[in-house]
Design a protein around this motif. Structure first.
Motif, PDB file in Angstrom:
ATOM      1  N   UNK A  27       0.875  -1.172   0.000  1.00  0.00           N
ATOM      2  CA  UNK A  27       0.000   0.000   0.000  1.00  0.00           C
ATOM      3  C   UNK A  27       0.914   1.224   0.000  1.00  0.00           C
ATOM      4  N   UNK A  28       0.341   2.403   0.119  1.00  0.00           N
ATOM      5  CA  UNK A  28       1.179   3.606   0.033  1.00  0.00           C
ATOM      6  C   UNK A  28       2.118   3.770   1.233  1.00  0.00           C
ATOM      7  N   UNK A  29       1.730   3.276   2.407  1.00  0.00           N
ATOM      8  CA  UNK A  29       2.567   3.441   3.600  1.00  0.00           C
ATOM      9  C   UNK A  29       3.184   2.146   4.127  1.00  0.00           C
ATOM     10  N   UNK A  30       2.679   0.988   3.698  1.00  0.00           N
ATOM     11  CA  UNK A  30       3.135  -0.286   4.261  1.00  0.00           C
ATOM     12  C   UNK A  30       3.364  -1.344   3.200  1.00  0.00           C
ATOM     13  N   UNK A  80       9.676   7.037  14.883  1.00  0.00           N
ATOM     14  CA  UNK A  80       9.502   5.614  14.582  1.00  0.00           C
ATOM     15  C   UNK A  80       8.626   4.931  15.636  1.00  0.00           C
ATOM     16  N   UNK A  81       8.856   5.245  16.892  1.00  0.00           N
ATOM     17  CA  UNK A  81       8.066   4.623  17.972  1.00  0.00           C
ATOM     18  C   UNK A  81       6.608   5.060  17.936  1.00  0.00           C
ATOM     19  N   UNK A  82       6.354   6.323  17.567  1.00  0.00           N
ATOM     20  CA  UNK A  82       4.967   6.797  17.465  1.00  0.00           C
ATOM     21  C   UNK A  82       4.231   6.030  16.372  1.00  0.00           C
ATOM     22  N   UNK A  83       4.880   5.854  15.229  1.00  0.00           N
ATOM     23  CA  UNK A  83       4.277   5.101  14.119  1.00  0.00           C
ATOM     24  C   UNK A  83       4.012   3.665  14.551  1.00  0.00           C
ATOM     25  N   UNK A  84       4.980   3.078  15.240  1.00  0.00           N
ATOM     26  CA  UNK A  84       4.843   1.698  15.720  1.00  0.00           C
ATOM     27  C   UNK A  84       3.651   1.554  16.673  1.00  0.00           C
ATOM     28  N   UNK A  85       3.501   2.530  17.570  1.00  0.00           N
ATOM     29  CA  UNK A  85       2.368   2.496  18.513  1.00  0.00           C
ATOM     30  C   UNK A  85       1.035   2.629  17.787  1.00  0.00           C
ATOM     31  N   UNK A  86       0.989   3.480  16.760  1.00  0.00           N
ATOM     32  CA  UNK A  86      -0.247   3.662  16.003  1.00  0.00           C
ATOM     33  C   UNK A  86      -0.624   2.382  15.256  1.00  0.00           C
ATOM     34  N   UNK A  87       0.360   1.706  14.670  1.00  0.00           N
ATOM     35  CA  UNK A  87       0.111   0.452  13.964  1.00  0.00           C
ATOM     36  C   UNK A  87      -0.349  -0.612  14.948  1.00  0.00           C
ATOM     37  N   UNK A  88       0.320  -0.654  16.086  1.00  0.00           N
ATOM     38  CA  UNK A  88      -0.028  -1.624  17.127  1.00  0.00           C
ATOM     39  C   UNK A  88      -1.469  -1.419  17.611  1.00  0.00           C
ATOM     40  N   UNK A  89      -1.854  -0.173  17.807  1.00  0.00           N
ATOM     41  CA  UNK A  89      -3.217   0.143  18.248  1.00  0.00           C
ATOM     42  C   UNK A  89      -4.237  -0.251  17.175  1.00  0.00           C
ATOM     43  N   UNK A 117       0.437  10.632   9.104  1.00  0.00           N
ATOM     44  CA  UNK A 117      -0.825   9.894   9.166  1.00  0.00           C
ATOM     45  C   UNK A 117      -1.306   9.745  10.603  1.00  0.00           C
ATOM     46  N   UNK A 118      -2.604   9.600  10.748  1.00  0.00           N
ATOM     47  CA  UNK A 118      -3.152   9.312  12.065  1.00  0.00           C
ATOM     48  C   UNK A 118      -3.519   7.833  12.137  1.00  0.00           C
ATOM     49  N   UNK A 119      -3.908   7.405  13.317  1.00  0.00           N
ATOM     50  CA  UNK A 119      -4.203   5.997  13.555  1.00  0.00           C
ATOM     51  C   UNK A 119      -5.349   5.492  12.685  1.00  0.00           C
ATOM     52  N   UNK A 120      -6.339   6.347  12.447  1.00  0.00           N
ATOM     53  CA  UNK A 120      -7.500   5.948  11.649  1.00  0.00           C
ATOM     54  C   UNK A 120      -7.107   5.638  10.211  1.00  0.00           C
ATOM     55  N   UNK A 121      -6.210   6.427   9.673  1.00  0.00           N
ATOM     56  CA  UNK A 121      -5.740   6.203   8.303  1.00  0.00           C
ATOM     57  C   UNK A 121      -4.934   4.894   8.233  1.00  0.00           C
ATOM     58  N   UNK A 122      -4.088   4.655   9.250  1.00  0.00           N
ATOM     59  CA  UNK A 122      -3.325   3.408   9.316  1.00  0.00           C
ATOM     60  C   UNK A 122      -4.281   2.219   9.412  1.00  0.00           C
ATOM     61  N   UNK A 123      -5.323   2.352  10.221  1.00  0.00           N
ATOM     62  CA  UNK A 123      -6.302   1.285  10.403  1.00  0.00           C
ATOM     63  C   UNK A 123      -6.968   0.936   9.072  1.00  0.00           C
TER      64      UNK A 123
END
Length: 140
Positions: A27-30, A80-89, A117-123
């Motif tokens: 995808x565009x981010x992952x 990096x840790x913020x992104x990781x936490x958002x993906x984890x959530x 990106x915010x968590x909703x977009x990652x979700x």
């Protein structure tokens, strides 16, 4: 929310197996790497107790998730840790929908840090990738 310990992919050997044998979706981010659970033949109960196949089925019970994010995404560990936490959530919300036994690795692309990106977009993006790989229970 952090992922439960049973749902975390930890060992280097497990990560390598997913990278070597898993299917790949982008995808565009992952980039999602997914390794299907092995198909077990259904032995009789007495044979299972002798060979230990019941314990194999117990290991198959939880889907394990790993997150890979390199310094190419950001030099700053905070980012990096913020992104990781958002993906984890996001995965924490998706856990009840996932089929059992899968091993998943999410590789974060540098565009994830650039776009804020915010968590909703990652979700949303993770849901699309999981649907493409048919990881959802019932393949919805």
């Amino acid at each position: 929310m952090a992922l439960p310990k049973a749902n975390r992919l930890k060992s280097r050997k497990d990560f390598q197996a997913v990278f070597r044998e898993g299917i790949r979706r982008h995808s565009s981010h992952f980039t999602l790497r997914a390794l299907k659970p092995p198909r077990l033949k259904e032995p009789s109960m007495e044979a299972a107790s002798k060979t230990g196949t019941a314990s194999n089925r117990a290991n198959l019970a939880s889907t394990q998730i790993g997150i890979s994010i390199s310094t190419k995404v950001s030099k700053r560990a905070v980012v990096r840790n913020r992104i990781k936490r958002q993906i984890s959530a996001a995965f924490y919300q998706l856990l009840p929908k996932l089929s059992l036994g899968w091993r998943l690795v999410v590789v974060v692309k540098p565009t994830a840090a650039e776009s804020k990106c915010d968590r909703q977009q990652f979700l949303q993006e993770l849901e699309q990738l999981l649907a493409q790989t048919e990881v959802f229970d019932g393949h919805s």
